[in-house]
Scaffold this motif. Structure first.
Motif, PDB file in Angstrom:
ATOM      1  N   ASN A   1       0.609  -1.010  -0.433  1.00  0.00           N
ATOM      2  CA  ASN A   1       0.076  -0.138   0.487  1.00  0.00           C
ATOM      3  C   ASN A   1       0.779   1.219  -0.134  1.00  0.00           C
ATOM      4  OD1 ASN A   1      -1.735   1.702   0.120  1.00  0.00           O
ATOM      5  ND2 ASN A   1      -2.599   1.216   2.331  1.00  0.00           N
ATOM      6  N   ARG A   2       0.865   2.036  -0.489  1.00  0.00           N
ATOM      7  CA  ARG A   2       1.739   2.725  -0.784  1.00  0.00           C
ATOM      8  C   ARG A   2       2.084   3.951  -0.605  1.00  0.00           C
ATOM      9  NH1 ARG A   2       2.912   6.876  -6.607  1.00  0.00           N
ATOM     10  NH2 ARG A   2       2.921   8.752  -5.301  1.00  0.00           N
TER      11      ARG A   2
ATOM     12  N   LEU B   1       7.721   4.917   5.843  1.00  0.00           N
ATOM     13  CA  LEU B   1       9.085   4.605   4.817  1.00  0.00           C
ATOM     14  C   LEU B   1      11.471   5.223   6.153  1.00  0.00           C
ATOM     15  CD1 LEU B   1      10.341   3.634   2.040  1.00  0.00           C
ATOM     16  CD2 LEU B   1      11.151   6.105   1.838  1.00  0.00           C
ATOM     17  N   SER B   2      11.181   3.679   6.440  1.00  0.00           N
ATOM     18  CA  SER B   2      12.386   3.474   7.445  1.00  0.00           C
ATOM     19  C   SER B   2      14.364   3.553   5.980  1.00  0.00           C
ATOM     20  CB  SER B   2      12.883   2.825   8.162  1.00  0.00           C
ATOM     21  OG  SER B   2      14.020   2.334   8.245  1.00  0.00           O
TER      22      SER B   2
ATOM     23  N   ASP C   1      18.679  -2.762   3.164  1.00  0.00           N
ATOM     24  CA  ASP C   1      17.806  -2.775   2.600  1.00  0.00           C
ATOM     25  C   ASP C   1      17.991  -0.504   2.334  1.00  0.00           C
ATOM     26  OD1 ASP C   1      17.356  -4.208   0.359  1.00  0.00           O
ATOM     27  OD2 ASP C   1      15.277  -4.806   1.464  1.00  0.00           O
ATOM     28  N   MET C   2      18.493  -0.119   1.763  1.00  0.00           N
ATOM     29  CA  MET C   2      17.553   0.503   2.341  1.00  0.00           C
ATOM     30  C   MET C   2      17.474   1.954   0.556  1.00  0.00           C
ATOM     31  SD  MET C   2      21.600   1.656   2.454  1.00  0.00           S
ATOM     32  CE  MET C   2      22.667   0.697   1.607  1.00  0.00           C
ATOM     33  N   PRO C   3      16.124   2.539   1.425  1.00  0.00           N
ATOM     34  CA  PRO C   3      14.726   2.601   0.370  1.00  0.00           C
ATOM     35  C   PRO C   3      14.988   4.300   0.249  1.00  0.00           C
ATOM     36  CG  PRO C   3      13.616   1.676   2.352  1.00  0.00           C
ATOM     37  CD  PRO C   3      15.668   1.691   2.302  1.00  0.00           C
ATOM     38  N   SER C   4      14.489   5.100  -0.212  1.00  0.00           N
ATOM     39  CA  SER C   4      13.700   6.333  -0.561  1.00  0.00           C
ATOM     40  C   SER C   4      12.839   6.290  -2.209  1.00  0.00           C
ATOM     41  CB  SER C   4      14.669   6.784  -1.436  1.00  0.00           C
ATOM     42  OG  SER C   4      15.456   6.632  -2.471  1.00  0.00           O
ATOM     43  N   PHE C   5      12.186   6.952  -1.685  1.00  0.00           N
ATOM     44  CA  PHE C   5      10.672   7.418  -2.508  1.00  0.00           C
ATOM     45  C   PHE C   5      11.099   8.362  -3.551  1.00  0.00           C
ATOM     46  CE2 PHE C   5       6.198   8.422  -3.300  1.00  0.00           C
ATOM     47  CZ  PHE C   5       6.071   7.353  -3.884  1.00  0.00           C
TER      48      PHE C   5
ATOM     49  N   ARG D   1       8.068   5.595  -7.846  1.00  0.00           N
ATOM     50  CA  ARG D   1       8.512   4.882  -7.418  1.00  0.00           C
ATOM     51  C   ARG D   1       9.466   4.878  -6.854  1.00  0.00           C
ATOM     52  NH1 ARG D   1       8.774   1.813 -12.158  1.00  0.00           N
ATOM     53  NH2 ARG D   1       9.911   0.515 -11.359  1.00  0.00           N
ATOM     54  N   MET D   2       9.713   3.713  -6.005  1.00  0.00           N
ATOM     55  CA  MET D   2      10.535   3.283  -4.596  1.00  0.00           C
ATOM     56  C   MET D   2      12.033   2.499  -5.864  1.00  0.00           C
ATOM     57  SD  MET D   2       9.634   1.525  -0.857  1.00  0.00           S
ATOM     58  CE  MET D   2       9.737  -0.264  -1.588  1.00  0.00           C
TER      59      MET D   2
END
Length: 246
Positions: free
Chosen positions: A148-149, A156-157, A171-175, A181-182
């Motif tokens: 779920n966006r 978001l961590s 994992d190092m996510p950014s949005f 897109r992540m």
């Protein structure tokens, strides 16, 4: 960001780090949920797209359904075939790309589960939905399970870690608000060796996903916020959408 499926979903690393999360008990609960929401009271012909190592497909066959599992990763399919043989069930596992499947009105149900949608371009993602539509018999059902966006963006961590002994998957996510897109940078440290890959996944709001499904010819039938059946909300981590071919 380029996306190499075999690098990101390295079969050996995936099974090593995720095996303790993807338990038999978890799979059983998820299949029970599918049986309930898809009303699988009698034998159905089911397509499990991006079936991975076959954890849902095998359980559904054990319940009396006919299942075809398709995945692009031969390594996962080898594990799935071995497990099906050990369980004494017959599942047709095929190597294939969901963007290029060519089934025509063969299935009562199509499943696309566990965040297997959104890795491609917008046009390719839509092509997947068109292929699902073609694969379904008239009035057939499609079950899609994605993050779920709204929840992801709000929670978001900068870093998440899977730890197994002295081994790590980081994992190092950014949005990206402009593309929806992540983007994820993944570092795996295993047996003292470091491996780094990057990937990107398009995350959809329910409104966007509903519109995409409508364009592909579907009508949303039900939607849930998690495998426990909760309602979709800002605090629901998943979107499990059941859509019908119309």
């Amino acid at each position: 960001m380029t996306f190499n499926i075999e690098d990101v979903f390295n079969v050996d690393d995936y099974m090593y780090f995720y095996s303790e999360k993807l338990t038999e008990e978890r799979t059983k609960r998820e299949v029970e949920f599918l049986v309930k929401v898809l009303e699988l009271k009698e034998s159905k012909r089911i397509l499990d797209l991006a079936c991975g190592f076959g954890r849902h497909a095998i359980k559904l066959v054990e319940l009396g359904h006919e299942v075809v599992g398709v995945d692009i990763m031969e390594g996962f399919l080898e594990i799935a075939r071995k497990k099906a043989e050990e369980q004494g069930v017959s599942v047709k596992f095929m190597k294939g790309d969901m963007r290029e499947t060519n089934f025509k009105e063969e299935f009562d149900i199509v499943l696309l589960l566990y965040t297997s949608f959104g890795y491609f371009s917008g046009e390719e993602n839509f092509k997947v939905l068109q292929n699902v539509y073609k694969a379904l018999k008239p009035n057939g059902f499609f079950c899609l399970d994605v993050p779920n966006r709204d929840f992801v963006v709000n929670h978001l961590s900068p870093c998440s870690v899977l730890e197994k002994g002295e081994d790590l998957m980081i994992d190092m996510p950014s949005f990206d608000v402009f593309t929806g897109r992540m983007n994820v940078r993944r570092i795996t440290i295993r047996n003292g060796r470091r491996r780094e890959v990057s990937y990107s996944i398009r995350l959809y709001t329910f409104t966007e996903l509903k519109e995409l499904l409508k364009r592909a010819g579907f009508e949303v039938y039900k939607v849930f916020g998690h495998w426990d059946g909760r309602e979709l909300s800002l605090n629901a981590p998943r979107m499990i959408v059941v859509a019908q071919k119309v």
